[in-house]
Design a protein around this motif. Structure first.
Motif, PDB file in Angstrom:
ATOM      1  N   VAL A 112       0.841  -1.200   0.000  1.00 16.87           N
ATOM      2  CA  VAL A 112       0.000   0.000   0.000  1.00 16.87           C
ATOM      3  C   VAL A 112       0.878   1.253   0.000  1.00 16.87           C
ATOM      4  N   ILE A 113       1.922   1.247   0.819  1.00 15.96           N
ATOM      5  CA  ILE A 113       2.831   2.390   0.876  1.00 15.96           C
ATOM      6  C   ILE A 113       3.521   2.583  -0.468  1.00 15.96           C
ATOM      7  N   LEU A 114       4.043   1.498  -1.027  1.00 12.92           N
ATOM      8  CA  LEU A 114       4.722   1.599  -2.322  1.00 12.92           C
ATOM      9  C   LEU A 114       3.775   2.085  -3.404  1.00 12.92           C
ATOM     10  N   LYS A 115       2.560   1.580  -3.409  1.00 15.75           N
ATOM     11  CA  LYS A 115       1.580   1.993  -4.412  1.00 15.75           C
ATOM     12  C   LYS A 115       1.278   3.485  -4.280  1.00 15.75           C
ATOM     13  N   MET A 116       1.089   3.965  -3.048  1.00 15.76           N
ATOM     14  CA  MET A 116       0.821   5.392  -2.826  1.00 15.76           C
ATOM     15  C   MET A 116       1.982   6.251  -3.312  1.00 15.76           C
TER      16      MET A 116
END
Length: 149
Positions: free
Chosen positions: A95-99
């Motif tokens: 989720v962090i990487l996608k954001m």
């Protein structure tokens, strides 16, 4: 605050030092005039904090102190990223990487570079990332605890 954690204002000072070392406090203050309204005393206070935290060091050249970094910009960025990832459940890394990927500008070359890293990661990636949170820190740990009942 941990030794290597720095405030946003200290980060501004570090960016100038990484780019222009060795450098004096007066030169740092001049470079930041466009971005800040700091007096020289504020700049010197922030520099003193960075020296105390071990982020920069200095040499006396004549009557002037010149400052240089003790850690590279890359090391500091890596530390900040590691700190962020350590503050959330490891199952949320995606989720962090996608954001990050959604929110920052990337050139085609940047994207190709990221894709190369992902292709390399695929070679050793586990089928699933395991939650290592303690009870009550995340939803997976709650679900894991409920399953054991």
């Amino acid at each position: 605050m941990k030794k290597n954690q720095i405030s946003p204002s200290e980060w501004e000072i570090m960016r100038v030092i990484w780019t222009n070392h060795p450098i004096t406090s007066k030169e740092i203050n001049e470079m930041l005039k466009e971005k800040t309204t700091w007096e020289i005393s504020t700049t010197k206070t922030l520099i003193g904090r960075l020296v105390n935290k071990g982020m920069i060091d200095y040499e006396l050249k004549g009557r002037m102190y010149v400052y240089y970094p003790t850690l590279s910009e890359k090391e500091c960025i890596r530390n900040k990223i590691t700190e962020l990832f350590n503050q959330v459940c490891s199952t949320e890394n995606k989720v962090i990487l996608k954001m990050i990927l959604e929110d920052i500008p990337l050139s085609l070359t940047d994207i190709e570079s990221v894709e190369a890293v992902i292709e390399e990661k695929k070679k050793t990636a586990p089928a699933e990332v395991v939650c290592e949170c303690v009870k009550g820190q995340c939803h997976c740990s709650l679900n894991r605890d409920l399953k054991s009942l």
